[in-house]
Design a protein around this motif. Structure first.
Motif, PDB file in Angstrom:
ATOM      1  N   GLY A  48       0.814  -1.213   0.000  1.00  0.00           N
ATOM      2  CA  GLY A  48       0.000   0.000   0.000  1.00  0.00           C
ATOM      3  C   GLY A  48       0.843   1.256   0.000  1.00  0.00           C
ATOM      4  N   ILE A  49       1.959   1.237   0.749  1.00  0.00           N
ATOM      5  CA  ILE A  49       2.841   2.406   0.780  1.00  0.00           C
ATOM      6  C   ILE A  49       3.443   2.656  -0.593  1.00  0.00           C
ATOM      7  CG2 ILE A  49       4.989   3.309   1.758  1.00  0.00           C
ATOM      8  CD1 ILE A  49       4.321   1.758   4.329  1.00  0.00           C
ATOM      9  N   VAL A  50       3.893   1.592  -1.258  1.00  0.00           N
ATOM     10  CA  VAL A  50       4.457   1.737  -2.608  1.00  0.00           C
ATOM     11  C   VAL A  50       3.408   2.248  -3.577  1.00  0.00           C
ATOM     12  CG1 VAL A  50       5.469   0.470  -4.540  1.00  0.00           C
ATOM     13  CG2 VAL A  50       6.199  -0.021  -2.203  1.00  0.00           C
ATOM     14  N   PHE A  51       2.188   1.738  -3.453  1.00  0.00           N
ATOM     15  CA  PHE A  51       1.107   2.169  -4.338  1.00  0.00           C
ATOM     16  C   PHE A  51       0.806   3.653  -4.142  1.00  0.00           C
ATOM     17  CE2 PHE A  51      -3.423   2.757  -5.273  1.00  0.00           C
ATOM     18  CZ  PHE A  51      -3.477   2.246  -6.577  1.00  0.00           C
ATOM     19  N   VAL A  52       0.716   4.094  -2.892  1.00  0.00           N
ATOM     20  CA  VAL A  52       0.416   5.503  -2.619  1.00  0.00           C
ATOM     21  C   VAL A  52       1.539   6.399  -3.123  1.00  0.00           C
ATOM     22  CG1 VAL A  52       0.146   7.196  -0.764  1.00  0.00           C
ATOM     23  CG2 VAL A  52      -1.107   5.040  -0.674  1.00  0.00           C
ATOM     24  N   ILE A  53       2.795   5.996  -2.871  1.00  0.00           N
ATOM     25  CA  ILE A  53       3.933   6.809  -3.335  1.00  0.00           C
ATOM     26  C   ILE A  53       3.947   6.890  -4.855  1.00  0.00           C
ATOM     27  CG2 ILE A  53       6.448   6.899  -3.457  1.00  0.00           C
ATOM     28  CD1 ILE A  53       6.528   5.741  -0.647  1.00  0.00           C
ATOM     29  N   GLY A  54       3.695   5.743  -5.524  1.00  0.00           N
ATOM     30  CA  GLY A  54       3.742   5.735  -6.978  1.00  0.00           C
ATOM     31  C   GLY A  54       2.630   6.530  -7.625  1.00  0.00           C
ATOM     32  N   ALA A  59       3.438  10.397  -9.524  1.00  0.00           N
ATOM     33  CA  ALA A  59       2.632  10.911 -10.635  1.00  0.00           C
ATOM     34  C   ALA A  59       2.417  12.417 -10.533  1.00  0.00           C
ATOM     35  CB  ALA A  59       1.278  10.189 -10.659  1.00  0.00           C
ATOM     36  N   THR A  60       2.182  12.912  -9.317  1.00  0.00           N
ATOM     37  CA  THR A  60       2.024  14.359  -9.135  1.00  0.00           C
ATOM     38  C   THR A  60       3.313  15.101  -9.459  1.00  0.00           C
ATOM     39  OG1 THR A  60       0.385  13.947  -7.408  1.00  0.00           O
ATOM     40  CG2 THR A  60       1.348  16.144  -7.497  1.00  0.00           C
ATOM     41  N   SER A  61       4.450  14.554  -9.084  1.00  0.00           N
ATOM     42  CA  SER A  61       5.728  15.199  -9.396  1.00  0.00           C
ATOM     43  C   SER A  61       5.980  15.230 -10.895  1.00  0.00           C
ATOM     44  CB  SER A  61       6.867  14.464  -8.684  1.00  0.00           C
ATOM     45  OG  SER A  61       6.664  14.450  -7.284  1.00  0.00           O
ATOM     46  N   VAL A  62       5.667  14.126 -11.593  1.00  0.00           N
ATOM     47  CA  VAL A  62       5.842  14.106 -13.049  1.00  0.00           C
ATOM     48  C   VAL A  62       4.913  15.114 -13.710  1.00  0.00           C
ATOM     49  CG1 VAL A  62       5.574  12.691 -15.113  1.00  0.00           C
ATOM     50  CG2 VAL A  62       6.647  11.726 -13.077  1.00  0.00           C
ATOM     51  N   GLY A  63       3.643  15.171 -13.244  1.00  0.00           N
ATOM     52  CA  GLY A  63       2.718  16.164 -13.782  1.00  0.00           C
ATOM     53  C   GLY A  63       3.178  17.581 -13.513  1.00  0.00           C
ATOM     54  N   GLY A  64       3.730  17.811 -12.334  1.00  0.00           N
ATOM     55  CA  GLY A  64       4.267  19.130 -12.029  1.00  0.00           C
ATOM     56  C   GLY A  64       5.435  19.505 -12.915  1.00  0.00           C
ATOM     57  N   PHE A  65       6.230  18.504 -13.303  1.00  0.00           N
ATOM     58  CA  PHE A  65       7.344  18.787 -14.223  1.00  0.00           C
ATOM     59  C   PHE A  65       6.829  19.203 -15.596  1.00  0.00           C
ATOM     60  CE2 PHE A  65       9.942  17.002 -17.679  1.00  0.00           C
ATOM     61  CZ  PHE A  65      11.082  17.785 -17.551  1.00  0.00           C
TER      62      PHE A  65
END
Length: 322
Positions: A48-54, A59-65
Motif C-alpha cells: 500500500g505504501i508503494v502504491f500511494v507513493i507511486g 505521478a504528481t511530481s511528473v505532472g508538475g514537471f
C-alpha cells in the motif's frame, strides 16, 4: 563430627529440596530468529505504501514537471519555464474558471454545512422516524454524481418538472432553460452540489453531537439559557472537531468538482460554468495541450493545499482557545 538436625529444620530442608529449584548454572535459551510475522506492522503495509507513493507523489511530481513544458502528449517537448502560468492569468476564460471554482467551493461548503448541521440537530432528538430520515438524507451521498446530475438536468429542462410546477402555480413567466441560461447555470450546479453533500456533513455532525454531554446542556437550561444560547455556547464549541473535518473535506471536494458540471452544462453556456477541473480535462484530453493542462492541474493542487492548510490552522486555533 556429626550434625543433628531438629525435626523443624529437617522438614524445612526437605521442602526446599522439593519446591525450590537447584542452584547452579543454567544454559541461556538460544535466541530465536525473528520471522516475517514479527515485522508485520510495516511489512504488510509495504504494498500500500508503494502504491500511494507511486500514484500520488511520483505521478504528481511528473505532472508538475510537465507544467513547465510545451508537451502535446506526443513526441518531444521543451522547457518553457513559467510561460504556461503567465498564459493562464492572462486568459479571461481561465480567470473565470478560477472564480467559478472558488464560488462553487465556498458556496457548497457554507450551505451544505449549515443545512447538514440543522438536519443533524433535528434528527438527534428522539423522533420515531429518525432512522428512516437519516437514511433518506444520506442516500444522495452514495449515489453516482454523474447519474444524479443527469436526473437534475432533466428537472431543470425547459419542459422539465420544475418549469411545469412553476406554470402550474401561475409563475410561468419565471420558467426558463435553467442550465442553458448563462446567469442561472452556475446556480443549478451549486444546488446539485449542496443537495449531494448535505448528507455527508449531517453524518459528521451527528457523530460530533453524540459526544456532547447531556448534563452540560441540562445545566445551561437550568441556569436560564435559551435554545440559541445553549447551541452557541455549549453545543457548537463541543463539536469544533466535527466542524473542522466537515468544512475541510467539503472545501476540497468543492474545489475539484467535475462530474456534476460535465453532466449538467459541460462547462457552458459561454464558459459560464467552467472550472479549473473542467479546463484541465479539456486542455489535456480534448485539445492535446498536456503541458498547459498540467499547469492548470498544478495550480488547482496548490489552491487545494493552501485552503486545506489554512482551514486546519484556523479550526485548530479556535479549538485550543475554546
Amino acid at each position: 563430627m556429626s550434625t543433628t538436625l531438629r525435626p523443624s529444620e529437617a522438614a524445612r530442608t526437605e521442602t526446599e529440596r522439593v519446591v525450590l529449584p537447584r542452584r547452579g548454572r543454567r544454559r541461556a535459551p538460544a535466541p530465536r530468529r525473528p520471522g516475517l510475522l514479527k515485522f508485520g506492522h510495516w511489512w504488510w503495509a509495504l504494498p500500500g505504501i508503494v502504491f500511494v507513493i507511486g500514484i500520488h507523489y511520483v505521478a504528481t511530481s511528473v505532472g508538475g514537471f510537465f507544467a513547465f513544458t510545451n508537451w502535446t502528449g506526443i513526441g518531444a517537448f521543451e522547457l518553457i519555464g513559467l510561460d504556461n502560468f503567465v498564459k493562464i492569468f492572462q486568459d479571461p476564460t481561465k480567470l473565470g474558471a478560477l472564480w467559478n471554482t472558488l464560488f462553487l467551493a465556498f458556496g457548497s461548503v457554507i450551505l451544505s454545512n449549515v443545512l447538514g448541521l440543522g438536519f443533524a440537530l433535528g434528527l438527534n432528538r428522539g423522533l420515531k422516524s429518525r432512522y428512516i430520515l437519516r437514511t433518506l438524507f444520506f442516500m444522495p451521498v452514495v449515489l453516482s454524481p454523474l447519474a444524479t446530475s443527469y436526473i437534475w438536468k432533466f428537472i431543470f429542462d425547459y419542459n422539465g418538472p420544475l418549469n411545469l410546477a412553476l406554470r402550474g402555480v401561475g409563475l410561468g413567466n419565471i420558467a426558463r432553460a435553467w442550465v442553458a441560461d448563462p446567469t442561472w447555470a452556475i446556480w443549478t450546479v451549486l444546488i446539485v452540489l449542496v443537495w449531494q453533500n448535505i448528507g455527508f456533513a449531517m453524518v459528521i455532525y451527528m457523530a460530533g453531537l453524540a459526544a456532547v454531554p447531556v448534563e452540560i446542556e441540562e445545566a445551561a437550561a437550568i441556569d436560564g439559557a435559551n435554545l440559541w444560547q445553549r447551541f452557541w455556547h455549549v453545543t457548537l464549541p463541543s463539536i469544533r472537531p466535527a466542524v473542522a473535518i466537515a468544512t475541510t473535506l467539503g472545501l476540497v471536494n468543492g474545489l475539484r468538482v467535475f462530474d456534476q458540471i460535465m453532466a449538467l452544462t459541460g462547462g457552458g453556456p459561454a464558459a459560464a460554468t467552467e472550472t479549473l477541473a473542467t479546463q484541465v480535462y479539456k486542455q489535456s484530453f480534448a485539445l492535446g495541450n498536456f503541458g498547459y493542462g498540467a499547469a492548470l492541474a498544478l495550480l488547482l493542487t496548490l489552491i487545494i493545499l493552501v485552503f486545506a492548510v489554512v482551514q486546519q490552522r484556523v479550526t485548530a486555533g479556535r479549538s485550543e482557545e475554546s
